[in-house]
Design an enzyme around this catalytic site. Structure first.
Site, mmCIF file in Angstrom:
data_model
loop_
_atom_site.group_PDB
_atom_site.id
_atom_site.type_symbol
_atom_site.label_atom_id
_atom_site.label_comp_id
_atom_site.label_asym_id
_atom_site.label_seq_id
_atom_site.Cartn_x
_atom_site.Cartn_y
_atom_site.Cartn_z
ATOM 1 N N GLY A 15 48.849 57.662 -6.540
ATOM 2 C CA GLY A 15 47.655 58.443 -6.291
ATOM 3 C C GLY A 15 46.269 58.189 -6.818
ATOM 4 O O GLY A 15 46.033 57.087 -6.976
ATOM 5 N N CYS A 16 45.592 59.183 -7.299
ATOM 6 C CA CYS A 16 44.131 59.037 -7.801
ATOM 7 C C CYS A 16 44.361 58.400 -8.976
ATOM 8 O O CYS A 16 45.064 58.553 -9.790
ATOM 9 C CB CYS A 16 43.534 60.336 -7.973
ATOM 10 N N PHE A 17 43.766 57.184 -9.305
ATOM 11 C CA PHE A 17 44.000 56.067 -10.435
ATOM 12 C C PHE A 17 43.328 56.792 -11.565
ATOM 13 O O PHE A 17 43.883 56.166 -12.640
ATOM 14 C CB PHE A 17 43.421 54.597 -10.164
ATOM 15 N N TRP A 18 42.517 57.774 -11.574
ATOM 16 C CA TRP A 18 41.988 58.188 -12.989
ATOM 17 C C TRP A 18 42.936 58.833 -13.923
ATOM 18 O O TRP A 18 43.233 58.478 -15.063
ATOM 19 C CB TRP A 18 40.866 59.239 -12.539
#
Length: 160
Positions: A15-18
């Protein structure tokens, strides 16, 4: 760092890498993390390119770790616990193939451990739906733009 130190790489898309990067960055034995893109067909993609969904890349976290201080199995546990591996091309509010669940392996040992951990998780009954995580050889990693690196640490948020 000692000259004889042997570090290894591991790469995960969840998912969102952050938020995924932040989970790995905090682990003892992780030397460094970098967010970027893997698994697609476009060379040197930008964030905008990847977000369009047309590059085939997934938002990915590349982890450099010291196997004497943290095992690959512990990294796999963190990966599995950071996202829902039963949703294809979606994590939370983020939808698209760039948010798919992937373990990119660098050697046969990583592949075998990834398959074993996936099978164990499937057999555990934790999820009602099948695990859709891909386990594939690691292609070239393209680092994301500087402003994405350590985004949460810089005060950004992931939205979920």
């Amino acid at each position: 760092m000692a000259e004889d130190a042997k570090y290894e790489a591991a790469s995960f898309a969840a998912g969102c890498f952050w938020g995924v990067e932040e989970a790995f960055r905090k682990l003892e034995g992780v030397i460094s993390t970098m967010v970027g893109y893997m698994g697609g067909h476009t060379e040197n993609p930008t964030y905008s390119d990847v977000c369009s969904g047309g590059t085939g890349h997934a938002e990915t976290v590349q982890v450099t770790y010291d196997p004497k201080k943290i095992s690959y199995e512990k990294l796999l546990d963190t990966f599995w616990n950071k996202h829902d591996p039963t949703t294809k091309n979606r994590q939370g509010p983020d939808v698209g193939s760039q948010y798919r669940s992937v373990i990119f392996y660098y050697n046969d040992d990583q592949r075998d451990l990834a398959i074993k951990s996936k099978n164990k998780l499937e057999a555990s009954g934790k999820y009602n739906n099948p695990i859709v995580t891909e386990i594939i050889p690691a292609p070239k990693f393209y680092p994301a733009e500087d402003y994405h690196q350590h985004y949460i640490k810089k005060g950004g948020s992931c939205g979920f």
